[in-house]
Design a protein around this motif. Sequence first.
Motif, PDB file in Angstrom:
ATOM      1  N   ASP A 440     -17.757  20.256   5.615  1.00 62.30           N
ATOM      2  CA  ASP A 440     -16.335  20.208   5.279  1.00 62.30           C
ATOM      3  C   ASP A 440     -15.998  18.976   4.428  1.00 62.30           C
ATOM      4  OD1 ASP A 440     -16.045  22.537   6.657  1.00 62.30           O
ATOM      5  OD2 ASP A 440     -14.909  21.716   8.332  1.00 62.30           O
ATOM      6  N   ASN A 441     -14.777  18.979   3.911  1.00 64.47           N
ATOM      7  CA  ASN A 441     -14.282  17.897   3.059  1.00 64.47           C
ATOM      8  C   ASN A 441     -13.239  17.075   3.802  1.00 64.47           C
ATOM      9  OD1 ASN A 441     -15.777  19.191   0.981  1.00 64.47           O
ATOM     10  ND2 ASN A 441     -14.006  20.481   0.500  1.00 64.47           N
ATOM     11  N   LEU A 442     -13.096  15.828   3.386  1.00 60.78           N
ATOM     12  CA  LEU A 442     -12.081  14.959   3.982  1.00 60.78           C
ATOM     13  C   LEU A 442     -11.299  14.266   2.876  1.00 60.78           C
ATOM     14  CD1 LEU A 442     -10.885  13.737   6.611  1.00 60.78           C
ATOM     15  CD2 LEU A 442     -12.453  11.803   6.266  1.00 60.78           C
ATOM     16  N   ASP A 443      -9.981  14.439   2.912  1.00 63.59           N
ATOM     17  CA  ASP A 443      -9.087  13.688   2.029  1.00 63.59           C
ATOM     18  C   ASP A 443      -8.466  12.557   2.839  1.00 63.59           C
ATOM     19  OD1 ASP A 443      -9.570  15.269  -0.150  1.00 63.59           O
ATOM     20  OD2 ASP A 443      -7.732  16.447   0.011  1.00 63.59           O
ATOM     21  N   VAL A 444      -8.628  11.339   2.374  1.00 56.49           N
ATOM     22  CA  VAL A 444      -8.068  10.166   3.048  1.00 56.49           C
ATOM     23  C   VAL A 444      -6.908   9.633   2.216  1.00 56.49           C
ATOM     24  CG1 VAL A 444      -8.522   7.869   3.972  1.00 56.49           C
ATOM     25  CG2 VAL A 444     -10.322   9.616   4.033  1.00 56.49           C
ATOM     26  N   TYR A 445      -5.777   9.431   2.879  1.00 55.35           N
ATOM     27  CA  TYR A 445      -4.591   8.920   2.196  1.00 55.35           C
ATOM     28  C   TYR A 445      -4.123   7.629   2.856  1.00 55.35           C
ATOM     29  CZ  TYR A 445      -4.336  13.659   0.309  1.00 55.35           C
ATOM     30  OH  TYR A 445      -4.627  14.838  -0.314  1.00 55.35           O
ATOM     31  N   GLU A 446      -3.531   6.759   2.061  1.00 54.33           N
ATOM     32  CA  GLU A 446      -2.887   5.563   2.593  1.00 54.33           C
ATOM     33  C   GLU A 446      -1.419   5.610   2.211  1.00 54.33           C
ATOM     34  OE1 GLU A 446      -5.100   1.960   3.105  1.00 54.33           O
ATOM     35  OE2 GLU A 446      -6.536   2.637   1.580  1.00 54.33           O
ATOM     36  N   ILE A 447      -0.597   4.983   3.046  1.00 57.44           N
ATOM     37  CA  ILE A 447       0.841   5.008   2.821  1.00 57.44           C
ATOM     38  C   ILE A 447       1.234   3.822   1.949  1.00 57.44           C
ATOM     39  CG2 ILE A 447       3.110   4.894   3.916  1.00 57.44           C
ATOM     40  CD1 ILE A 447       1.823   6.270   6.345  1.00 57.44           C
ATOM     41  N   LYS A 448       1.789   4.135   0.796  1.00 58.28           N
ATOM     42  CA  LYS A 448       2.268   3.120  -0.127  1.00 58.28           C
ATOM     43  C   LYS A 448       3.790   3.153  -0.178  1.00 58.28           C
ATOM     44  CE  LYS A 448      -1.937   2.033  -1.304  1.00 58.28           C
ATOM     45  NZ  LYS A 448      -2.531   0.718  -0.949  1.00 58.28           N
ATOM     46  N   MET A 449       4.385   2.131  -0.741  1.00 61.13           N
ATOM     47  CA  MET A 449       5.846   2.091  -0.790  1.00 61.13           C
ATOM     48  C   MET A 449       6.334   1.615  -2.146  1.00 61.13           C
ATOM     49  SD  MET A 449       6.679  -1.269   1.569  1.00 61.13           S
ATOM     50  CE  MET A 449       5.742  -0.623   2.949  1.00 61.13           C
ATOM     51  N   VAL A 450       7.548   2.059  -2.486  1.00 58.49           N
ATOM     52  CA  VAL A 450       8.191   1.664  -3.730  1.00 58.49           C
ATOM     53  C   VAL A 450       9.679   1.527  -3.440  1.00 58.49           C
ATOM     54  CG1 VAL A 450       8.390   4.088  -4.421  1.00 58.49           C
ATOM     55  CG2 VAL A 450       8.628   2.296  -6.132  1.00 58.49           C
ATOM     56  N   ALA A 451      10.326   0.547  -4.020  1.00 59.50           N
ATOM     57  CA  ALA A 451      11.764   0.362  -3.839  1.00 59.50           C
ATOM     58  C   ALA A 451      12.514   1.562  -4.391  1.00 59.50           C
ATOM     59  CB  ALA A 451      12.219  -0.917  -4.531  1.00 59.50           C
ATOM     60  N   ASP A 452      13.506   2.040  -3.629  1.00 58.39           N
ATOM     61  CA  ASP A 452      14.211   3.248  -4.076  1.00 58.39           C
ATOM     62  C   ASP A 452      15.081   3.019  -5.306  1.00 58.39           C
ATOM     63  OD1 ASP A 452      16.269   1.794  -3.049  1.00 58.39           O
ATOM     64  OD2 ASP A 452      16.738   3.152  -1.396  1.00 58.39           O
ATOM     65  N   ASN A 453      15.273   1.743  -5.689  1.00 54.89           N
ATOM     66  CA  ASN A 453      16.087   1.453  -6.873  1.00 54.89           C
ATOM     67  C   ASN A 453      15.263   0.884  -8.032  1.00 54.89           C
ATOM     68  OD1 ASN A 453      15.477  -0.982  -5.757  1.00 54.89           O
ATOM     69  ND2 ASN A 453      17.588  -1.751  -5.640  1.00 54.89           N
ATOM     70  N   ALA A 454      13.941   1.049  -7.957  1.00 56.28           N
ATOM     71  CA  ALA A 454      13.082   0.529  -9.027  1.00 56.28           C
ATOM     72  C   ALA A 454      13.411   1.217 -10.351  1.00 56.28           C
ATOM     73  CB  ALA A 454      11.614   0.741  -8.672  1.00 56.28           C
ATOM     74  N   GLN A 455      13.554   0.423 -11.417  1.00 53.44           N
ATOM     75  CA  GLN A 455      13.970   0.955 -12.712  1.00 53.44           C
ATOM     76  C   GLN A 455      12.942   0.739 -13.816  1.00 53.44           C
ATOM     77  OE1 GLN A 455      16.872   2.649 -13.170  1.00 53.44           O
ATOM     78  NE2 GLN A 455      17.242   2.445 -10.963  1.00 53.44           N
ATOM     79  N   GLU A 456      11.907  -0.071 -13.564  1.00 61.04           N
ATOM     80  CA  GLU A 456      10.957  -0.399 -14.619  1.00 61.04           C
ATOM     81  C   GLU A 456      10.216   0.857 -15.076  1.00 61.04           C
ATOM     82  OE1 GLU A 456      10.994  -1.689 -11.662  1.00 61.04           O
ATOM     83  OE2 GLU A 456      11.508  -3.810 -11.802  1.00 61.04           O
ATOM     84  N   ALA A 457       9.948   0.938 -16.351  1.00 58.68           N
ATOM     85  CA  ALA A 457       9.231   2.064 -16.909  1.00 58.68           C
ATOM     86  C   ALA A 457       7.864   2.194 -16.274  1.00 58.68           C
ATOM     87  CB  ALA A 457       9.094   1.899 -18.431  1.00 58.68           C
ATOM     88  N   GLY A 458       7.550   3.389 -15.783  1.00 56.05           N
ATOM     89  CA  GLY A 458       6.274   3.609 -15.123  1.00 56.05           C
ATOM     90  C   GLY A 458       6.219   3.148 -13.686  1.00 56.05           C
ATOM     91  N   GLN A 459       7.305   2.537 -13.212  1.00 58.15           N
ATOM     92  CA  GLN A 459       7.305   1.992 -11.850  1.00 58.15           C
ATOM     93  C   GLN A 459       8.437   2.557 -10.976  1.00 58.15           C
ATOM     94  OE1 GLN A 459       4.950  -0.160 -10.593  1.00 58.15           O
ATOM     95  NE2 GLN A 459       3.939   0.333 -12.535  1.00 58.15           N
ATOM     96  N   THR A 460       9.126   3.573 -11.469  1.00 59.43           N
ATOM     97  CA  THR A 460      10.168   4.192 -10.641  1.00 59.43           C
ATOM     98  C   THR A 460       9.495   5.015  -9.550  1.00 59.43           C
ATOM     99  OG1 THR A 460      10.289   6.274 -11.873  1.00 59.43           O
ATOM    100  CG2 THR A 460      11.577   4.405 -12.731  1.00 59.43           C
ATOM    101  N   PRO A 461      10.224   5.357  -8.489  1.00 57.53           N
ATOM    102  CA  PRO A 461       9.623   6.177  -7.423  1.00 57.53           C
ATOM    103  C   PRO A 461       8.984   7.462  -7.940  1.00 57.53           C
ATOM    104  CG  PRO A 461      11.721   5.297  -6.691  1.00 57.53           C
ATOM    105  CD  PRO A 461      11.604   4.929  -8.127  1.00 57.53           C
ATOM    106  N   PHE A 462       9.667   8.133  -8.902  1.00 53.48           N
ATOM    107  CA  PHE A 462       9.120   9.378  -9.413  1.00 53.48           C
ATOM    108  C   PHE A 462       7.838   9.133 -10.208  1.00 53.48           C
ATOM    109  CE2 PHE A 462      13.578  10.629  -8.789  1.00 53.48           C
ATOM    110  CZ  PHE A 462      13.378  11.775  -7.996  1.00 53.48           C
ATOM    111  N   ASP A 463       7.803   8.066 -10.968  1.00 57.35           N
ATOM    112  CA  ASP A 463       6.598   7.742 -11.737  1.00 57.35           C
ATOM    113  C   ASP A 463       5.421   7.529 -10.804  1.00 57.35           C
ATOM    114  OD1 ASP A 463       7.998   7.832 -14.134  1.00 57.35           O
ATOM    115  OD2 ASP A 463       8.513   5.699 -14.039  1.00 57.35           O
ATOM    116  N   LEU A 464       5.616   6.719  -9.785  1.00 57.18           N
ATOM    117  CA  LEU A 464       4.524   6.341  -8.908  1.00 57.18           C
ATOM    118  C   LEU A 464       4.058   7.499  -8.041  1.00 57.18           C
ATOM    119  CD1 LEU A 464       5.638   2.761  -7.839  1.00 57.18           C
ATOM    120  CD2 LEU A 464       3.880   3.392  -9.493  1.00 57.18           C
ATOM    121  N   ILE A 465       5.004   8.245  -7.497  1.00 56.72           N
ATOM    122  CA  ILE A 465       4.639   9.325  -6.590  1.00 56.72           C
ATOM    123  C   ILE A 465       4.050  10.502  -7.364  1.00 56.72           C
ATOM    124  CG2 ILE A 465       5.521  10.996  -4.922  1.00 56.72           C
ATOM    125  CD1 ILE A 465       7.618   8.853  -4.137  1.00 56.72           C
TER     126      ILE A 465
END
Length: 465
Positions: A440-465
């Motif tokens: 079988d296969n195993l996918d391992v994930y870690e929990i990361k976080m981003v500020a909900d008001n991040a505005q920098e290009a490439g660093q908004t929540p949608f960009d990162l997620i």
Amino acid sequence: KIESRVADKALERSNADLLIKLINNAESIDEAISIAALGTMYKRTGLHFDPRLEKMSNTIKYFEKNEALSFTTPGAKRTHKLIIGDNYDALQNLLIQYKGGIDVIYIDPPYGKDSMGEFADTNYDNAITRDNLLSMLYPRLILAKQLLTEEGVIFCSLDDKNQAYVKCLMDEIFGERNFINNFMWLHGKGKKDSWSRTLQQYTLTYAKNKNSLGEWVDKSYTNYDFTNPDNDPKGKWFSGSLSFSETRSNPLHPNYYTIVSPTGVKWTRQWQVTKEEMDSLIENGDISWGDPQKMDGVPRQKIRPCEIDIIPNNIITDKGTTKSAQDDLDKIGLSVHFDYPKPVELIKHLISITNKAKDIVILDFFAGSGTTGHAVLDLNAEDGGSRSYILCQMNEQSETTREGIAYDVTSKRLKRIMTGECYDGSKDFEWIKKNKPYGDNLDVYEIKMVADNAQEAGQTPFDLI
């Protein structure tokens, strides 16, 4: 939930309306859960605890795959998941994909002081008191309930000191009508005080909706040979354990009493049934007294083939011990001490008695060493099933887990039993000499976080997620 509390007359209508208004205007699920909790602190069951709610933040948590710990095996069709991080955040993220999609949940939550490491230090001042235990479990069980299918089941392992309090909490969350059983596991290792030795732990069991639950069966006897050495007119049988040994018996226990064999031999000890149940077994000829000629052996219960598919009783024996669980870890080459570790056989038994299909999803959000994942893989190997598991584990660090338990134990255990080698390619552990890797296969994930008001290009929540 609030409306049901009004109907039960546990909450005044005016207070309920205020809570509903606040919940409808909540800015996040965190706020909604915290507000709802205000209406459930004083319980009709009599349970009251001082709540300590999860700390709020303006960050969004999301899963990021750990490519170094994830792996695939040739020809594998199943992929399992290990999530490293706070299980509260993990459960919220799992709702996106698995709401109403988890068939079985098993958890063995921490209930000792300092047993949650950095997380406790951050959220509960590093002291898992009973108030903190209940506060910690409350929002997680709320989320867990949403993850379960309508036919879903949750198992929660606890010790003597906490099982009664957590049962009250689970009654409130899942509904007392959905309580199934409080299984007592005889774990073969006890904490001794001046007058008794604790030989059992408990597993509280609830359904998401008991009315939707299928029939449960106990298949623990299917591998036994039935014989009839005493020519019992009822037919073949095999003997099942009926008592504790004399040294393990507790004279203060209500099931401590004396029975007499047909030849007059007296047996005084702690039994696994009440005196009334024992009298019925004796009267119906369902007791084996040992050698048919002498009839003076240790009394045991006659289990007959017609009794194989029965609703399981609440005593679980012969399903591993805390020592065998630790031995399993040692054989995998992970000699890290755990307090009261659970054996693979116990988790397999709990999953099996639900009588569910062989392609279900099992979640454990207090994964520890990864026993639940091991149990799922072993069940699949035994019956050709295609069950999958999701494990969540904080990466607590200790003297024996310098990189954290998820890195040093959980992921390594899964890697070794699934592929036959560790991440560094080593194969110098005893388990692989007598067992075939599960694949079988195993996918391992870690929990990361981003500020909900991040505005920098490439660093908004949608960009990162």
